[in-house]
Design a protein around this motif. Structure first.
Motif, PDB file in Angstrom:
ATOM      1  N   ILE A  21       0.789  -1.104  -0.032  1.00 38.08           N
ATOM      2  CA  ILE A  21      -0.185   0.087   0.171  1.00 38.08           C
ATOM      3  C   ILE A  21       0.986   1.212   0.009  1.00 38.08           C
ATOM      4  O   ILE A  21       0.287   2.365  -0.265  1.00 38.08           O
ATOM      5  N   THR A  22       2.125   1.191   0.246  1.00 38.70           N
ATOM      6  CA  THR A  22       3.082   2.323   0.537  1.00 38.70           C
ATOM      7  C   THR A  22       2.984   2.942  -0.867  1.00 38.70           C
ATOM      8  O   THR A  22       3.576   4.126  -0.981  1.00 38.70           O
ATOM      9  N   ALA A  23       3.073   2.157  -1.966  1.00 35.19           N
ATOM     10  CA  ALA A  23       3.287   2.997  -3.377  1.00 35.19           C
ATOM     11  C   ALA A  23       2.473   4.128  -3.642  1.00 35.19           C
ATOM     12  O   ALA A  23       2.773   5.189  -3.907  1.00 35.19           O
ATOM     13  N   VAL A  61       6.627  -7.675  -3.704  1.00 34.44           N
ATOM     14  CA  VAL A  61       5.410  -7.075  -3.088  1.00 34.44           C
ATOM     15  C   VAL A  61       5.619  -5.518  -3.651  1.00 34.44           C
ATOM     16  O   VAL A  61       4.417  -4.652  -3.908  1.00 34.44           O
ATOM     17  N   GLY A  62       6.800  -4.808  -3.343  1.00 31.89           N
ATOM     18  CA  GLY A  62       7.157  -3.671  -3.945  1.00 31.89           C
ATOM     19  C   GLY A  62       6.351  -3.670  -5.307  1.00 31.89           C
ATOM     20  O   GLY A  62       5.885  -2.481  -5.640  1.00 31.89           O
ATOM     21  N   LEU A  63       6.968  -4.384  -6.289  1.00 40.11           N
ATOM     22  CA  LEU A  63       6.441  -4.247  -7.635  1.00 40.11           C
ATOM     23  C   LEU A  63       4.805  -4.464  -7.664  1.00 40.11           C
ATOM     24  O   LEU A  63       4.240  -3.799  -8.434  1.00 40.11           O
ATOM     25  N   LEU A  64       4.413  -5.177  -7.043  1.00 43.99           N
ATOM     26  CA  LEU A  64       2.974  -5.387  -6.864  1.00 43.99           C
ATOM     27  C   LEU A  64       2.415  -4.132  -6.477  1.00 43.99           C
ATOM     28  O   LEU A  64       1.283  -3.645  -7.350  1.00 43.99           O
ATOM     29  N   VAL A 104      -1.151   0.682  -8.113  1.00 44.55           N
ATOM     30  CA  VAL A 104      -1.315   2.207  -8.108  1.00 44.55           C
ATOM     31  C   VAL A 104      -2.680   2.781  -9.532  1.00 44.55           C
ATOM     32  O   VAL A 104      -3.325   3.453  -8.760  1.00 44.55           O
ATOM     33  N   PRO A 105      -2.245   2.542 -10.354  1.00 44.31           N
ATOM     34  CA  PRO A 105      -3.264   2.781 -11.623  1.00 44.31           C
ATOM     35  C   PRO A 105      -4.753   2.274 -11.383  1.00 44.31           C
ATOM     36  O   PRO A 105      -5.494   2.901 -11.755  1.00 44.31           O
ATOM     37  N   PHE A 106      -4.723   1.469 -10.380  1.00 40.87           N
ATOM     38  CA  PHE A 106      -6.357   1.090 -10.320  1.00 40.87           C
ATOM     39  C   PHE A 106      -7.185   2.125  -9.325  1.00 40.87           C
ATOM     40  O   PHE A 106      -8.330   2.321  -9.320  1.00 40.87           O
ATOM     41  N   THR A 107      -6.229   3.041  -8.382  1.00 39.53           N
ATOM     42  CA  THR A 107      -6.988   3.905  -7.770  1.00 39.53           C
ATOM     43  C   THR A 107      -6.641   5.430  -7.997  1.00 39.53           C
ATOM     44  O   THR A 107      -6.877   6.166  -7.344  1.00 39.53           O
ATOM     45  N   GLY A 116       3.995   3.899 -16.905  1.00 39.63           N
ATOM     46  CA  GLY A 116       4.702   4.561 -16.276  1.00 39.63           C
ATOM     47  C   GLY A 116       5.260   4.040 -15.091  1.00 39.63           C
ATOM     48  O   GLY A 116       6.248   4.190 -14.371  1.00 39.63           O
ATOM     49  N   GLN A 117       4.434   3.212 -14.245  1.00 36.90           N
ATOM     50  CA  GLN A 117       4.629   2.526 -13.245  1.00 36.90           C
ATOM     51  C   GLN A 117       5.800   1.742 -13.596  1.00 36.90           C
ATOM     52  O   GLN A 117       6.786   1.241 -12.672  1.00 36.90           O
ATOM     53  N   ILE A 118       5.687   0.743 -14.809  1.00 39.99           N
ATOM     54  CA  ILE A 118       6.625  -0.067 -15.147  1.00 39.99           C
ATOM     55  C   ILE A 118       8.002   0.484 -15.320  1.00 39.99           C
ATOM     56  O   ILE A 118       9.092   0.031 -15.053  1.00 39.99           O
ATOM     57  N   ILE A 119       8.035   1.596 -16.026  1.00 41.07           N
ATOM     58  CA  ILE A 119       9.355   2.251 -16.362  1.00 41.07           C
ATOM     59  C   ILE A 119       9.948   2.727 -15.142  1.00 41.07           C
ATOM     60  O   ILE A 119      11.194   2.757 -14.795  1.00 41.07           O
TER      61      ILE A 119
END
Length: 130
Positions: free
Chosen positions: A31-33, A79-82, A87-90, A98-101
């Motif tokens: 959840i920290t992301a 889990v950090g990658l998860l 993030v884009p879901f909310t 952007g998240q993958i980059i």
């Protein structure tokens, strides 16, 4: 933590404290992301998902003979990658690309920096115990 403990109990036929503790950490990491945009219910579900993923990740890394005695790769890496991919879901301003980059940038930076530091340590004082 509870999700990881339940999964470990079902999978291993016994409660596993290390899985519960790693599940608690994984829930926080997941959840920290982006902690400000999910609802409390979604944040709880994301944390529970992180707890489940960390159990599978620890077992998988063990089977692959990757040395991760405390589960740090599973908790912070997997889990950090998860968490980044959730993030884009909310958050409408975030994209999967952007998240993958961002994740690849972090990985490359950490890999190169670690390679340099371990190379210096090896050259200066050695990294093996004799």
């Amino acid at each position: 933590s509870i999700a990881a403990l339940i999964l470990a109990r079902l999978w291993f036929k016994k409660a596993d404290l290390t899985m519960a503790l790693n599940g608690a950490l994984a829930g926080l990491v997941a959840i920290t992301a982006e902690p400000s945009t999910p609802t409390p219910l979604l944040a709880t579900l994301f944390g529970a998902l992180g707890g489940l993923v960390v159990v599978f990740s620890i077992v998988t890394l063990d089977k692959m003979k990757i040395d991760d005695p405390v589960g740090a790769i599973s908790v912070h890496g997997v889990v950090g990658l998860l968490g980044l991919l959730l993030v884009p879901f909310t958050n409408d301003g975030a994209t999967f690309s952007g998240q993958i980059i961002g994740a690849l940038t972090i990985f490359v930076w950490v890999f190169v920096a670690s390679l340099v530091v371990w190379g210096i340590l090896k050259a200066v004082m050695g990294i093996r115990v004799t």
